[in-house]
Design a protein around this motif. Structure first.
Motif, PDB file in Angstrom:
ATOM      1  N   THR A 191       0.804  -1.394  -0.146  1.00  9.72           N
ATOM      2  CA  THR A 191       0.076   0.129   0.184  1.00  9.72           C
ATOM      3  C   THR A 191       1.144   1.135  -0.104  1.00  9.72           C
ATOM      4  O   THR A 191       2.038   1.214  -0.081  1.00  9.72           O
TER       5      THR A 191
ATOM      6  N   TRP B  90      -2.392   6.322  -1.075  1.00  8.15           N
ATOM      7  CA  TRP B  90      -3.648   5.514  -1.257  1.00  8.15           C
ATOM      8  C   TRP B  90      -4.511   5.618  -0.133  1.00  8.15           C
ATOM      9  O   TRP B  90      -5.674   5.819   0.065  1.00  8.15           O
TER      10      TRP B  90
ATOM     11  N   ARG C 210      -7.993   7.597   0.010  1.00  2.22           N
ATOM     12  CA  ARG C 210      -9.272   6.501   0.131  1.00  2.22           C
ATOM     13  C   ARG C 210      -9.830   6.646   1.462  1.00  2.22           C
ATOM     14  O   ARG C 210     -11.082   6.324   1.777  1.00  2.22           O
TER      15      ARG C 210
ATOM     16  N   CYS D 263     -18.546  -0.376  16.069  1.00  2.00           N
ATOM     17  CA  CYS D 263     -18.400   1.189  15.852  1.00  2.00           C
ATOM     18  C   CYS D 263     -19.895   1.721  16.081  1.00  2.00           C
ATOM     19  O   CYS D 263     -19.768   3.174  16.228  1.00  2.00           O
TER      20      CYS D 263
ATOM     21  N   ARG E 197      -4.561  -5.850   3.801  1.00  2.00           N
ATOM     22  CA  ARG E 197      -4.463  -4.422   3.452  1.00  2.00           C
ATOM     23  C   ARG E 197      -5.847  -3.707   3.386  1.00  2.00           C
ATOM     24  O   ARG E 197      -5.743  -2.412   3.375  1.00  2.00           O
ATOM     25  N   GLY E 198      -6.758  -4.634   3.193  1.00  5.54           N
ATOM     26  CA  GLY E 198      -8.146  -4.166   3.309  1.00  5.54           C
ATOM     27  C   GLY E 198      -8.555  -3.690   4.569  1.00  5.54           C
ATOM     28  O   GLY E 198      -9.685  -2.943   4.592  1.00  5.54           O
TER      29      GLY E 198
ATOM     30  N   ILE F 142      -4.962  -0.907   7.347  1.00  6.36           N
ATOM     31  CA  ILE F 142      -4.832   0.574   7.073  1.00  6.36           C
ATOM     32  C   ILE F 142      -5.588   1.322   8.115  1.00  6.36           C
ATOM     33  O   ILE F 142      -5.527   2.437   7.992  1.00  6.36           O
ATOM     34  N   LEU F 143      -6.774   0.771   8.392  1.00  5.44           N
ATOM     35  CA  LEU F 143      -7.720   1.355   8.945  1.00  5.44           C
ATOM     36  C   LEU F 143      -7.914   1.601  10.561  1.00  5.44           C
ATOM     37  O   LEU F 143      -8.267   2.798  10.777  1.00  5.44           O
TER      38      LEU F 143
ATOM     39  N   LEU G 198     -18.998  -7.702   7.973  1.00  4.11           N
ATOM     40  CA  LEU G 198     -17.714  -7.407   9.020  1.00  4.11           C
ATOM     41  C   LEU G 198     -17.764  -8.573  10.349  1.00  4.11           C
ATOM     42  O   LEU G 198     -18.577  -8.520  10.992  1.00  4.11           O
TER      43      LEU G 198
ATOM     44  N   PHE H 263     -19.202   0.396   3.502  1.00  3.82           N
ATOM     45  CA  PHE H 263     -19.125   1.690   2.906  1.00  3.82           C
ATOM     46  C   PHE H 263     -20.267   2.062   2.346  1.00  3.82           C
ATOM     47  O   PHE H 263     -20.923   3.203   2.613  1.00  3.82           O
TER      48      PHE H 263
ATOM     49  N   ARG I 179     -14.265  10.078   3.620  1.00  2.00           N
ATOM     50  CA  ARG I 179     -15.128  10.053   2.485  1.00  2.00           C
ATOM     51  C   ARG I 179     -16.425   9.629   2.910  1.00  2.00           C
ATOM     52  O   ARG I 179     -17.689  10.190   2.409  1.00  2.00           O
ATOM     53  N   ILE I 180     -16.780   8.674   3.837  1.00  2.52           N
ATOM     54  CA  ILE I 180     -18.000   8.337   4.516  1.00  2.52           C
ATOM     55  C   ILE I 180     -18.671   9.701   5.322  1.00  2.52           C
ATOM     56  O   ILE I 180     -19.684  10.170   4.941  1.00  2.52           O
TER      57      ILE I 180
ATOM     58  N   ASN J  86      -9.713   4.252  12.905  1.00  2.00           N
ATOM     59  CA  ASN J  86     -10.860   4.008  13.228  1.00  2.00           C
ATOM     60  C   ASN J  86     -10.760   3.187  14.498  1.00  2.00           C
ATOM     61  O   ASN J  86     -10.095   2.153  14.606  1.00  2.00           O
TER      62      ASN J  86
ATOM     63  N   GLY K  78     -21.759   0.077  12.135  1.00  2.00           N
ATOM     64  CA  GLY K  78     -20.493  -0.719  12.040  1.00  2.00           C
ATOM     65  C   GLY K  78     -21.150  -2.342  12.150  1.00  2.00           C
ATOM     66  O   GLY K  78     -22.317  -2.612  11.752  1.00  2.00           O
TER      67      GLY K  78
HETATM   68  O1  UT7 Z   1     -16.220   1.147  11.679  1.00  2.00           O
HETATM   69  C1  UT7 Z   1     -17.110   0.750  10.251  1.00  2.00           C
HETATM   70  C2  UT7 Z   1     -16.380  -0.419   9.532  1.00  2.00           C
HETATM   71  N1  UT7 Z   1     -15.536   0.083   8.420  1.00  2.00           N
HETATM   72  C3  UT7 Z   1     -15.685   0.812   7.712  1.00  2.00           C
HETATM   73  O2  UT7 Z   1     -16.508   1.985   7.573  1.00  2.00           O
HETATM   74  C4  UT7 Z   1     -15.092   0.761   6.250  1.00  2.00           C
HETATM   75  C5  UT7 Z   1     -15.707   0.961   5.201  1.00  2.00           C
HETATM   76  N2  UT7 Z   1     -14.884   0.911   3.756  1.00  2.00           N
HETATM   77  C6  UT7 Z   1     -13.878   1.455   3.434  1.00  2.00           C
HETATM   78  O3  UT7 Z   1     -13.588   2.375   4.181  1.00  2.00           O
HETATM   79  C7  UT7 Z   1     -13.309   1.228   2.144  1.00  2.00           C
HETATM   80  O4  UT7 Z   1     -14.096   0.386   1.499  1.00  2.00           O
HETATM   81  C8  UT7 Z   1     -11.929   0.803   2.001  1.00  2.00           C
HETATM   82  C9  UT7 Z   1     -11.058   1.969   2.514  1.00  2.00           C
HETATM   83  C10 UT7 Z   1     -11.825  -0.347   3.095  1.00  2.00           C
HETATM   84  C11 UT7 Z   1     -11.442   0.514   0.690  1.00  2.00           C
HETATM   85  O5  UT7 Z   1     -11.569   1.622   0.038  1.00  2.00           O
HETATM   86  P1  UT7 Z   1     -12.355   1.468  -1.651  1.00  2.00           P
HETATM   87  O6  UT7 Z   1     -12.179   2.659  -2.170  1.00  2.00           O
HETATM   88  O7  UT7 Z   1     -13.687   0.829  -1.163  1.00  2.00           O
HETATM   89  O8  UT7 Z   1     -11.346   0.307  -2.243  1.00  2.00           O
HETATM   90  P2  UT7 Z   1     -11.781  -0.984  -2.917  1.00  2.00           P
HETATM   91  O9  UT7 Z   1     -11.803  -2.211  -2.134  1.00  2.00           O
HETATM   92  O10 UT7 Z   1     -12.964  -0.765  -4.044  1.00  2.00           O
HETATM   93  O11 UT7 Z   1     -10.447  -1.300  -3.600  1.00  2.00           O
HETATM   94  C12 UT7 Z   1     -10.214  -0.474  -4.915  1.00  2.00           C
HETATM   95  C13 UT7 Z   1      -8.625  -1.089  -5.466  1.00  2.00           C
HETATM   96  C14 UT7 Z   1      -8.576  -2.564  -5.522  1.00  2.00           C
HETATM   97  O12 UT7 Z   1      -7.975  -2.721  -6.556  1.00  2.00           O
HETATM   98  P3  UT7 Z   1      -8.432  -3.134  -8.217  1.00  2.00           P
HETATM   99  O13 UT7 Z   1      -9.302  -4.281  -7.900  1.00  2.00           O
HETATM  100  O14 UT7 Z   1      -9.065  -1.728  -8.555  1.00  2.00           O
HETATM  101  O15 UT7 Z   1      -7.062  -3.380  -8.919  1.00  2.00           O
HETATM  102  C15 UT7 Z   1      -7.875  -3.014  -4.365  1.00  2.00           C
HETATM  103  O16 UT7 Z   1      -7.183  -4.402  -4.605  1.00  2.00           O
HETATM  104  O17 UT7 Z   1      -7.740  -0.728  -4.309  1.00  2.00           O
HETATM  105  C16 UT7 Z   1      -6.936  -1.973  -4.210  1.00  2.00           C
HETATM  106  N3  UT7 Z   1      -6.727  -1.724  -2.529  1.00  2.00           N
HETATM  107  C17 UT7 Z   1      -5.526  -1.157  -2.168  1.00  2.00           C
HETATM  108  N4  UT7 Z   1      -4.667  -0.722  -2.812  1.00  2.00           N
HETATM  109  C18 UT7 Z   1      -3.587   0.036  -2.088  1.00  2.00           C
HETATM  110  C19 UT7 Z   1      -7.408  -2.318  -1.550  1.00  2.00           C
HETATM  111  N5  UT7 Z   1      -6.728  -1.938  -0.303  1.00  2.00           N
HETATM  112  C20 UT7 Z   1      -5.623  -1.182  -0.710  1.00  2.00           C
HETATM  113  C21 UT7 Z   1      -4.754  -0.678  -0.030  1.00  2.00           C
HETATM  114  N6  UT7 Z   1      -3.547  -0.155  -0.655  1.00  2.00           N
HETATM  115  N7  UT7 Z   1      -4.530  -0.668   1.321  1.00  2.00           N
END
Ligand code: UT7
Length: 304
Positions: free
Chosen positions: A12, A16, A20, A96, A135-136, A139-140, A172, A200, A236-237, A261, A292
């Motif tokens: 990551t 990024w 994000r 959450c 990494r999903g 990071i959070l 989750l 999200f 972004r949320i 978070n 959450g």
């Molecule tokens: O407390 C309540 C619980 N949690 C939340 O509220 C979290 C809610 N969700 C989110 O905040 C977002 O969905 C995330 C930050 C987790 C992910 O952001 P996203 O904009 O939804 O990304 P995505 O999962 O759609 O992934 C987009 C791309 C993918 O690559 P491809 O398939 O487009 O090539 C992922 O593989 O980004 C890639 N990716 C990353 N790249 C770099 C996913 N995680 C990462 C990362 N670093 N950490």
């Protein structure tokens, strides 16, 4: 731990993560535990409120990441603070939404006259249930604790609005390590697993909706609200919620850039920072909103 430190663990980048999520850093507990941070947050909240530990009737600790199962974190807080009169118990699993649900629980006890002084704490060491190879999620999240003292008063009681949707719980999850078949559970299932996009989408739809519901239920107009204190999950949320409500984003303070978070700790940490900075004025109406795992979500109106 900043984003560059995370980039040493998984594929990551700082760019990024900032783009994000808005997160720049998160605090990771060293020697501190969920209980020790809950104690310290509780101690500071009581001092700040000018409340003696002996006055507290109830201690509620919301956590999904306690270092102890027994005795509960709240009883440890009771002992450490010398809150000899207080009953203590934990609220686990609301994650959450945890601080908002604990706040509502406290308010129900105050409204019914059962208790007069309640110490509500959100404390988490999410780093212990974070999969540092994913990494999903890694990071959070971050570690932290916050607390608030609530007292019975003659003022208006606002009705909260809360929801759960267990049918969407798979978005989750984190399986318990304390089961007979623990050896068969894949290790990654015992850390938080998340369908980020699903959570999200759920958040940006349900949070504005529940804020609208709570305002309507209490006949409060958005213009009467000084600030909206949302669970700090993703910048972004928060921005999307402001947009959907048609409210200026300046009314949605954020500190997720510093802490990530922290689940049930995020709202009381932000409340404390706003209070310490003098941003909250007596009589102002504030909305708290959490969302959450569960999935669960809810909102409350309060008067500072
Ligand atoms: O407390 C309540 C619980 N949690 C939340 O509220 C979290 C809610 N969700 C989110 O905040 C977002 O969905 C995330 C930050 C987790 C992910 O952001 P996203 O904009 O939804 O990304 P995505 O999962 O759609 O992934 C987009 C791309 C993918 O690559 P491809 O398939 O487009 O090539 C992922 O593989 O980004 C890639 N990716 C990353 N790249 C770099 C996913 N995680 C990462 C990362 N670093 N950490």
């Amino acid at each position: 731990m900043d984003n560059n430190d995370i980039a040493k663990l998984v594929e990551t980048s700082d760019e990024w993560i900032r783009e994000r999520t808005g997160v720049e850093r998160r605090h990771i507990a060293g020697k501190e535990t969920t209980v020790s941070m809950a104690v310290e947050a509780g101690r500071r909240a009581l001092a700040n409120a000018g409340t003696a530990p002996e006055e507290v009737d109830l201690i509620l600790v919301s956590t999904i990441s306690s270092n102890v199962l027994l005795p509960c974190a709240a009883c440890e807080v009771q002992k450490e603070l010398g809150a000899v009169k207080a009953t203590g118990f934990d609220l686990g699993g609301a994650a959450c939404s945890g601080f908002v649900f604990a706040y509502n629980t406290a308010m129900a006890f105050l409204a019914s006259g059962v208790y007069r002084t309640v110490l509500v704490i959100g404390s988490e060491t999410l780093s212990n249930i974070t999969n540092w190879k994913d990494r999903g999620t890694c990071i959070l999240f971050g570690d932290g604790a916050g607390a608030a003292v609530l007292k019975a008063s003659e003022g208006q009681m606002y009705r909260p609005v809360t929801h759960s949707d267990g049918a969407k719980g798979a978005a989750l999850t984190c399986e318990s390590r304390y089961t007979k078949n623990w050896k068969e559970i894949p290790e990654e299932n015992t850390y938080m697993k998340m369908d980020g996009q699903a959570v999200f989408k759920f958040a940006v739809r349900r949070v504005p909706e529940v804020i609208g519901e709570v305002l309507e239920a209490n006949s409060v107009a958005p213009g009467d609200i000084s600030c909206y204190i949302l669970h700090q999950a993703n910048r972004r949320i928060v921005e999307a919620v402001a947009k959907r409500l048609g409210e200026p984003v300046e009314k949605f303070p954020m500190n997720l850039q510093e802490y990530g978070n922290t689940s049930s700790a995020s709202i009381p940490i932000l409340l404390d920072e706003l209070n310490q900075s003098g941003a909250l004025k007596k009589g102002q109406k504030i909305v708290l909103a959490g969302f959450g795992a569960g999935l669960s979500w809810g909102a409350s109106v309060l008067e500072w």
